[in-house]
Structure formats: structure tokens, C-alpha cells
Design an enzyme around this catalytic site. Structure first.
Site, PDB file in Angstrom:
ATOM      1  N   ASP A 140      14.861   7.195 -10.500  1.00 55.04           N
ATOM      2  CA  ASP A 140      15.771   6.414 -11.541  1.00 55.04           C
ATOM      3  C   ASP A 140      15.752   6.934 -12.883  1.00 55.04           C
ATOM      4  O   ASP A 140      16.785   6.363 -13.535  1.00 55.04           O
ATOM      5  CB  ASP A 140      15.299   4.918 -11.446  1.00 55.04           C
ATOM      6  CG  ASP A 140      15.993   4.006 -11.030  1.00 55.04           C
ATOM      7  OD1 ASP A 140      16.954   4.434 -10.186  1.00 55.04           O
ATOM      8  OD2 ASP A 140      15.849   2.667 -11.301  1.00 55.04           O
ATOM      9  N   ASP A 447      10.759  -7.981  -4.053  1.00 53.43           N
ATOM     10  CA  ASP A 447       9.938  -7.954  -2.582  1.00 53.43           C
ATOM     11  C   ASP A 447       9.903  -9.580  -2.160  1.00 53.43           C
ATOM     12  O   ASP A 447      10.355  -9.747  -0.890  1.00 53.43           O
ATOM     13  CB  ASP A 447       8.892  -7.297  -2.573  1.00 53.43           C
ATOM     14  CG  ASP A 447       7.958  -7.637  -4.139  1.00 53.43           C
ATOM     15  OD1 ASP A 447       8.492  -8.496  -4.709  1.00 53.43           O
ATOM     16  OD2 ASP A 447       6.845  -7.206  -4.229  1.00 53.43           O
TER      17      ASP A 447
END
Length: 739
Positions: A140, A447
Site C-alpha cells: 500500500d 474483518d
């Protein structure tokens, strides 16, 4: 189905169920007596009321909140299950489904490149057909150093993977293997010679990676980590030699980032990997790993496939979750870095209720669960509205689609060009990525929210806890980084709690009650704990400071209610310690860190979520710093708290200690010196004095850091002085308001 042989089994621990349910019933009865005692106060005749109503009401609310938190924990204690798999019953290798491995890294300055590359190499060494294994590294930061390190890792993997397969190594991570005593073929001179050569190659790899990282620190960065174009490279394509042993392909992916576009943290990176991998391999199953969580045991893929390939469960199982285990945990584990309670107790109960949620890493998930299943007759425009304008990506959604990725060919170049479009920051505009498909964007904890949504849709999950850790990572081992990490987690959970996606609002009728309450417990626990613990840490003490009793006298039969609840809670937590094979000091440390987090991380995380909800503050994501400091590691291993943390984390701890100390010392002074009838004072105020004493003893390390210790890791004098000012303010203002 007549010849069906199960590939797994599920066991219910009956003794634990009996103990848990018996304790829940008895403890609930005691709580009902406590509620009756507190409520009866409000129905007394006014002339008989000698205690101010406000403090009584506040401590009652604190008790109710803590009781609610305890009640929610009983749902995952209702039916804990334990699972076993039989990988030997899997079909032949040529019939196994393909797997894509997603490894996410965000900041090379906080995530050591040697550790990241060990994760990459260990994933490539999984015991799985290499032609069906594809490893993707998401960078990233768009760091040129990470790309160069990935190429070095692939070069080493060309030798490491064949070495692992030739000798059947049970440790897939080279760093762990060469630092352990695993020798394999001890009597083989050939093995010893190859092992020595391999160790030399690994040392060279580490030197090259460190040199690359050092050059990256001194040179001007090629890319700005918040403003750069997409980069996708299939590392294998640039290798012209033909390897004797086939190894998995390795793909480097860095999505485009622009300041004008929100990048949606880790979930955004995972969704880019979903699209890019669909163009290259399009495997039906995906393993998601954090960059510091390497594959310790190479058999995890086959173990997970025991559920995904079983004809009775394959259609309903969305993901198989493995626990997070760490290789840098000390015997004391003063910060509870191993998350013992979550992975040894809570997730087993979660599994028995309907399946655990996604835990960020170490899970094998079905691509279909994230994207859906479509036929060739599906409306093309409807698919484009959901998945974006790429016709090539839409093709991958059809069940029988096989990518035609060819090395060094025209097809390869074209597919990579299409993949770069899929990794652009604007591709998701006007689509349902992150809202209905892929990993969901609602909060920084993608998540939890994604797992919850999958269960609401009817998918199931399983929790697999093998005896040998399948994955090993590096946990935070200093107070500051642990606090930052927990604050981020709590912010994500609380943002779900106070939103329309709260399990209590959108979960009923779509999930079982027990499963729903397990999700609610995970989301609400930080908020409930911070509110209740602050109440217990201040209200009884302020009243003790002013001679106002909030608990019954020792001679009063109602005092037994509070004694029973306290002893019951302590006994049950000790029972959990024993059943998981841990020691008494683990219980002591966990009890203390729960109180510490309640007044720091839980408070700040909840406040952050509330401010974000009100639009006062934007959500943020700070990667946890995994760079180890030798001095901090030494303190952690010695069981000594490292208080070199932000003042915002230290001040609440010191304030609580000072207020409790002032209240306790003042009460002792009144009982011994001022009050002529000391016996009556002790009897009347014993409950509050015991509570203050218990808080002080449990958190002795904070007193030690304030007064006794003089090392660099003690609590700074400035933090103590500021806390003294706040404590005096609380004692004066609190006394004026409550009394």
C-alpha cells in the site's frame, strides 16, 4: 453419498458446558439479588434515606453495565466446540482447488522487510500443488524497496521451496527454521550439506534486503505512499531459466493512490487484490495473511480444504479461521499480547454458536462468498453497476471462467494492462465494492463487519485450532504500540455498535439468537467495560473520601451478595486459566490489563468512534509498528512495564491510582484517628475500602512506575504532575456534585 467419509469432526466439550451453564445460573441469581438490593433503595420512605441518590444511581448503572457485559459473554460459553481434520482423506492433488494467497503490507518503516519477505517465502512453501498456488503481495505504500525485496524473496524461494519439499520440512518459514533445532535427516550428510548452503543463501538474502531498505532510507523515494500510480508485476515473468521444481507464481501489487480518493484502508487493498487476482489466477479460495504472520506449518491449506472440499459442508462454509499465534510472547506476557482469552476460549464458543467472525488474518475464504456466483445469462449492465465497467473482470465472475494468463505472451501483457485499470483508485466509483461486494468498508475493522455480513447472508464459518500453530506472527510487546492497536480495534467495534449495522438492529431474524449475541458481545464489550470500570474506579472512591457508604455493612446479610459475585467472577476466570493450561500469573496480568485498557484504549477508541459518527473527526488507520527495540523487548521478557507511551495513555492510569490512594488513605485515617467509633466506620465502609485496596494492589506496577522506578521506562514526572492536578480536580468537583 453412500461411500461418504467425513474429512473432519466436531467435538463438544461436555464438562465445560456443564461448568459454564451451572456457573451462569448461579451467578445470575446473585445478580438478581444485587438488582433487588439496589432498587429497594429507591422505594424507601424519604426520611429513611441518608445516602445521596446520585452516587447510588451512578454505581447502580455501572453495576448494570458490567452485569450486561458478563451476560453477553455467557453466549459464547454456551456451547464451545473443538474440531479435528483428516487431510489424508482429501482427493488427489490434481483435483484440489486452486488457492490465492493475499499478503498485505502498508509501511516498510513500521513493518520490517525481512519479516515481510519471510511471510512471502513461507506462503510459497505451503504443502500444496505449486501450479494451484498463487501469492500476491499488496504494497500500500508503493515502495520501490518492497518491490525489490519481493524479487529477492522470489529468487531465494526458487531454492527454498524445492529444499522444503525434498526433505519434508515441517517449518515453512526460513527465519524460524534456521533459528530452531529442526534438523530433519540428521544422519544424512547430503542433507547437512544442503542445509548449510541454504542457510548461507538465507544470510545473503537478509543482507540484500537490509541493504535495499537502507538505500531506501537515504535515497529520495520513487513514489509518494499517498500519491502514486498502480504497479503490478508478475515476478516470475522476468526469470528466463527453467526451474527443476515448479514453484508458485508471485505477483507484486501496489494500487493507485491519490489524495482526492479515500483508499479505505486494508479492505480497499484486499478488494484490489480480489480484482487483480481474478485476471491472473481467479482461484476459488483465498488465504489472507498479515505481512508479519508467516506460515509456520505448511499443511494449513490442506487442513482448510478438509472443509471446503467436503461435499456436506463445501456449499455452506464461507471461511475457515485459524488462530493468531505469536513467536515473541514471554512467559509473563504482561500486555496480554497473545490474546489468550479470544483464541483459546471465546472463538471456540463463537464456533459452537454458528461460526467465528473473520479475525483479520489466517483465514481461507471462498471467493464466491465475497463476490457471489453468476451464470452467463446474468444481466451484464446489472453486473457492471455492482462490479465496475471492466468486461474482462465481469468474465471472471462466471463459474467456469479460466484465466488465459500466458508468460511472456500478448495475453499476459494485455491482462496486466487490464489489471492496472482494476487497481486504479477511481475504478470503484459508482459501484457496490465495499458496500455489498468484496471486503466491506463501513469501519476500520473490515474483518468483523465482513464476517458479520456473511453470516447474515446465511454463510457459515469454522474455527480450527490445531495442536501445532499453523501461523506464527510478531505481536506488539510494548505498552504504547499495544495501546494504539487496541484503540484502533475498539474504534472500529464501537462504530458498529452505534450504527444501523449494530447486530441488535440488523441481525435478528437472520441469525440464531446465540450467534447474534456473540457478535453483539464483541462489538459492545469495549464500550460497556470503559463506562462501568470508570464508574467503579471513581464513584465509590469519591463517596469513601466523603464518608458515604454505597455497599452494605459487613454484618448485613446483603453484603454476602457482593461477596458471592466477586468470588464467583474470580473463581470462573481462574478455572478458565487452568483449563487452557496457563499459570496464575497469566490470570493476574490479564485482570490488570483489562482494567488498564478499560480506562485507556476502550475509552479513547469509543470516544473516537462517537466523534467520527458526529462528523467531528475522520476515521484513521495507523499501522502497528512491528519494528522491535532491543531494550523494550528485554523489559517485556523480564515482565517489566514499559511506560514510554503517550501521556494520553498514562494520565488516566495515574489519575485512577491517585484517587483510589487518596480515598483509601483518608478512610484509614478516619477509622484510626478521627472517628471515635472506628469499628463502626470499618464495618460501614469496608466494601469501598476493599475495592480501592484491590485496585491499588492489582495495579501495583503503576505505583512502582510512578514512585519506585527511576529508569527510562518509568512514568515521566510530567505525566504524574498533570495527573495530580486532574486528581485534585476530580476529588473537589466530584465531591461537590455527588455529595
Amino acid at each position: 453419498m453412500e461411500n461418504y467419509v467425513p474429512m473432519h469432526e466436531c467435538r463438544v466439550h461436555k464438562i465445560s458446558i456443564i461448568v459454564n451453564r451451572t456457573h451462569a445460573i448461579l451467578h445470575s441469581i446473585a445478580i438478581l439479588f444485587l438488582i433487588h438490593y439496589r432498587l429497594s433503595f429507591f422505594f424507601q420512605h424519604p426520611p429513611n434515606i441518608t445516602i445521596p441518590t446520585l452516587p447510588w444511581l451512578l454505581i447502580f448503572v455501572s453495576e448494570l453495565l458490567l452485569c450486561l457485559a458478563w451476560l453477553l459473554t455467557q453466549f459464547y460459553r454456551w456451547r464451545p466446540v473443538y474440531r479435528t481434520v483428516f487431510p489424508e482423506r482429501l482427493p488427489a492433488d490434481d483435483k484440489l482447488p486452486a488457492i490465492d494467497v493475499f499478503i498485505c503490507t502498508a509501511d516498510p518503516n513500521k513493518e520490517p522487510s525481512v519479516e515481510v519477505m519471510n511471510t512471502v517465502i513461507s506462503a510459497m512453501a505451503l504443502d500444496y500443488p505449486p501450479e494451484k498456488l498463487h501469492v500476491y503481495v499488496s504494497d500500500d505504500a508503493g515502495s520501490d524497496a518492497t518491490l525489490r525485496c519481493t524479487k529477492e524473496a522470489w529468487n531465494f524461494a526458487r531454492y527454498w521451496v524445492p529444499f522444503c519439499r525434498k526433505y519434508g520440512l515441517v517449518t515453512a518459514c526460513p527465519d524460524v527454521y534456521f533459528s530452531s533445532s529442526e534438523d530433519g535427516f540428521k544422519g544424512s550428510s547430503e542433507f547437512k550439506a544442503e542445509r548449510k548452503k541454504m542457510e548461507e543463501k538465507y544470510e545473503i538474502l537478509k543482507q540484500r534486503i537490509r541493504r535495499i531498505v537502507q538505500e531506501n532510507h537515504t535515497d529520495v523515494p520513487v513514489n509518494n505512499k499517498l500519491n502514486h500510480s498502480s504497479i503490478i508485476e508478475v515476478i516470475n515473468e522476468y526469470h528466463k531459466e527453467k526451474d527443476e521444481v515448479k514453484i508458485p507464481i508471485l505477483v507484486y501489487v501496489s494500487r493507485e493512490k491519490r489524495p482526492s480518493h479515500h483508499h479505505n484502508f486494508k479492505a480497499g487493498a484486499l478488494n484490489v487484490l480480489l480484482r487483480v487476482s481474478a485476471m491472473i489466477s481467479n482461484s476459488p479460495y483465498i488465504l489472507v495473511l498479515d505481512c508479519d504472520m508467516h506460515c509456520n506449518d505448511p499443511t494449513s491449506a490442506r487442513q482448510a480444504m478438509c472443509y471446503h472440499c467436503d461435499p456436506q459442508t463445501s456449499q455452506s462454509i464461507a471461511f475457515v479461521q485459524f488462530p493468531q499465534t505469536f513467536r515473541n510472547i514471554s512467559e509473563d506476557d504482561i500486555y496480554d499480547s497473545q490474546l489468550r482469552f479470544v483464541f483459546k476460549i471465546q472463538w471456540h464458543g463463537f464456533d459452537g454458536a454458528g461460526g467465528p467472525t473473520i479475525s483479520g488474518t489466517n483465514f481461507y475464504i471462498k471467493r464466491e462468498a465475497l463476490l457471489g456466483s453468476f451464470s452467463k445469462q446474468q444481466d451484464l449492465m446489472a453486473l457492471k453497476r455492482s462490479f465496475g465497467p471492466s468486461n474482462d473482470f465481469i468474465k471472471t465472475l462466471v463459474e467456469d471462467y479460466k484465466p488465459c494468463f500466458i508468460k511472456d505472451g500478448e495475453s499476459s501483457r494485455m491482462l496486466l494492462e487490464h489489471a492496472n485499470v482494476l487497481a486504479s483508485c477511481s475504478y470503484e466509483d459508482q459501484t457496490t465494492w465495499g458496500t455489498k461486494v468484496g471486503f466491506l468498508y463501513f469501519c476500520v475493522l473490515e474483518d468483523y463487519f465482513t464476517g458479520f455480513t456473511l453470516h447474515r447472508k446465511g454463510w457459515k464459518s469454522v474455527y480450527l485450532y490445531p495442536k501445532r500453530p499453523q501461523f506464527l506472527g510478531i505481536s506488539t510487546t510494548n505498552f504504547n504500540e499495544t495501546s494504539i492497536q487496541w484503540t484502533r480495534w475498539v474504534s472500529g467495534l464501537t462504530s458498529v455498535t452505534i450504527s444501523r449495522f449494530c447486530p441488535l438492529i440488523c441481525g435478528p431474524l437472520k441469525m440464531s439468537l446465540v450467534h447474534l449475541m456473540c457478535y453483539l458481545e464483541v462489538a459492545c464489550m469495549p464500550l460497556l467495560c470503559c463506562l462501568s470500570v470508570w464508574g467503579f474506579a471513581l464513584i465509590p472512591q469519591l463517596c469513601l473520601f466523603n464518608g458515604i457508604p454505597l455497599y452494605p455493612k459487613i454484618s448485613d446479610s446483603n453484603f454476602n451478595i457482593f461477596s458471592i459475585i466477586f468470588i464467583s467472577a474470580i473463581s470462573k476466570s481462574l478455572y478458565d486459566i487452568v483449563t487452557t493450561g496457563d499459570q496464575f500469573r497469566v490470570w493476574k496480568n490479564e485482570w490488570r490489563i483489562w482494567m488498564v485498557r478499560s480506562v485507556t484504549c476502550y475509552t479513547y477508541g469509543s470516544l473516537d468512534a462517537i466523534l467520527n459518527k458526529l462528523g467531528i473527526k475522520e476515521a484513521s488507520f495507523l499501522p502497528t509498528n512491528k519494528v522491535t527495540d532491543d531494550e523494550q523487548v528485554k523489559l517485556y521478557e523480564m515482565g517489566i512495564f514499559d511506560f514510554r507511551a503517550a501521556t494520553m495513555f498514562l494520565a488516566p492510569l495515574v489519575v485512577v491510582i491517585l484517587v483510589n490512594f487518596a480515598a483509601f488513605v483518608g478512610a484509614v485515617f478516619k477509622a484510626l484517628v478521627v472517628d471515635d467509633n472506628g469499628d463502626r466506620y470499618w464495618e460501614k465502609m469496608f466494601g469501598q475500602m476493599f475495592l480501592s485496596f484491590y485496585i491499588l494492589v492489582s495495579n501495583y506496577v503503576i505505583i512502582e512506575g510512578m514512585i519506585i522506578r527511576k529508569d527510562k521506562a518509568s512514568i515521566p514526572l510530567s505525566a504524574t504532575l498533570w495527573s495530580v492536578v486532574f486528581s485534585v480536580f476530580i476529588l473537589l468537583i466530584g465531591s461537590a456534585i455527588l455529595c
